[in-house]
Write an enzyme that holds these catalytic residues in place. Structure first.
Site, PDB file in Angstrom:
ATOM      1  CE  LYS A   1      -2.322   3.833   4.122  1.00 32.71           C
ATOM      2  NZ  LYS A   1      -0.884   3.484   4.107  1.00 32.71           N
TER       3      LYS A   1
ATOM      4  CG  ASN B   1      -2.051  -0.314   3.676  1.00 36.16           C
ATOM      5  OD1 ASN B   1      -1.184   0.546   3.739  1.00 36.16           O
ATOM      6  ND2 ASN B   1      -2.464  -0.798   2.522  1.00 36.16           N
ATOM      7  N   GLY B   2      -0.933  -3.223   3.573  1.00 37.25           N
ATOM      8  CA  GLY B   2       0.417  -3.701   3.303  1.00 37.25           C
ATOM      9  C   GLY B   2       0.432  -5.153   2.854  1.00 37.25           C
ATOM     10  N   GLY B   3       0.839  -5.397   1.610  1.00 38.87           N
ATOM     11  CA  GLY B   3       0.991  -6.766   1.131  1.00 38.87           C
ATOM     12  C   GLY B   3      -0.304  -7.481   0.799  1.00 38.87           C
TER      13      GLY B   3
ATOM     14  NE  ARG C   1       2.602   2.706  -5.292  1.00 37.16           N
ATOM     15  CZ  ARG C   1       2.433   3.378  -4.158  1.00 37.16           C
ATOM     16  NH1 ARG C   1       1.920   2.790  -3.089  1.00 37.16           N
ATOM     17  NH2 ARG C   1       2.789   4.666  -4.078  1.00 37.16           N
TER      18      ARG C   1
ATOM     19  CB  CYS D   1       4.428   9.539   3.200  1.00 42.78           C
ATOM     20  SG  CYS D   1       5.331   9.837   1.652  1.00 42.78           S
TER      21      CYS D   1
END
Length: 294
Positions: free
Chosen positions: A190, A263-265, A287, A150
């Site tokens: 993560k 993860n990501g995109g 998201r 984060c």
């Protein structure tokens, strides 16, 4: 549209609630150090070193039986709350759902407000991480995850945890050992692929190597962007730093004994399947799971 979202590689995720791996784990993961002590003639005679070996052995046994699911939805502040997870569970009974990150202190002071699934913890106080993990045991989470990704100023800045923990892999290894010693379920991390100018592949490897060497952590969820801690918002941190999937796939090659989730995109069913065909162990959607299909 919703039903299309949950079909992957020709099969539907709409069936039973518990992943098959979790069914196996629930039969084996309750290895109790307390039961070991009860069978000992003089448990107080065991040295601290011996007790630490027993705790580490317990964590290794759990990790050796653990295989995370190939599809999951990322932990997201203000998004993966109870209401979203309830709806998402109606859509998919196999996908793993993560909680929002919960600060260890929040868990301690709100003991009556915990909910089962994968618990993501944030924090940099070892005592609080240990206590929060111990309290979570009563709720039978399937995994305890430490947030090292984060970039929020409140978290990584003033809070000194989140993605800032990537700058201290030795501490993360120690934190993961503390978490693992206080739970009977697997643990995971993560993280991003880097922070500010600490963004080389070698530095990422150093982080993965130290954390996995110093703790029983065998599962890493890799957000394939670095984080920029100054000058941009958390939302911009999800778009401005470029995706470097090559880092993720290189980790699969260089750490064959570990498990990695991409993860990501990843925003569509086609992108999930493409990543799996390319060799990704597992895929986590962020998201898009909320914005596109809810």
């Amino acid at each position: 549209m919703i039903r299309g979202m949950v079909k992957f590689a020709g099969s539907s995720l709409i069936s039973s609630f518990t992943p098959f791996d979790s069914v196996l784990l629930k039969k084996h993961r309750r290895f109790s150090v307390n039961s070991f002590f009860k069978n000992s003639n003089n448990p107080r005679s065991l040295s601290t070193c011996t007790q630490n070996i027993i705790l580490h052995t317990k964590a290794e046994m759990v990790a050796s039986q653990y295989l995370p699911p190939w599809f999951s939805v990322a932990p997201m502040m203000d998004w993966t709350d109870n209401h979203y997870r309830t709806l998402a569970r109606l859509i998919s009974k196999h996908a793993w759902l993560y909680t929002e990150m919960l600060a260890a202190e929040t868990i301690i002071y709100q003991q009556g407000n915990l909910h089962p699934i994968v618990l993501q913890i944030g924090g940099s106080n070892l005592d609080n991480l240990a206590k929060a993990t111990e309290l979570a045991n009563a709720y039978n989470y399937d995994e305890i995850n430490l947030n090292c990704g984060c970039p929020s100023p409140k978290v990584a800045g003033h809070g000194c945890f989140g993605v800032s923990l990537m700058l201290d892999p030795k501490f993360v290894g120690e934190a993961m050992s503390v978490i693992a010693a206080n739970t009977n379920v697997p643990v995971s991390v993560k993280c991003r692929i880097g922070v500010d100018d600490h963004d080389s592949y070698n530095q990422l490897c150093d982080f993965i190597y130290k954390v996995s060497s110093l703790s029983p952590t065998r599962h890493f969820i890799i957000h394939s962007r670095k984080a920029l801690l100054n000058g941009i918002s958390p939302a911009e941190n999800r778009t401005i730093p470029p995706l470097k999937y090559e880092y993720y796939y290189a980790l699969l090659r260089d750490f064959p004994d570990l498990t990695f989730t991409l993860n990501g995109g990843i925003n569509t069913v086609d992108e999930v399947n493409a990543a799996l065909r390319k060799g990704a162990h597992h895929v986590m959607v962020g998201r898009a799971a909320y914005q596109k299909y809810v």
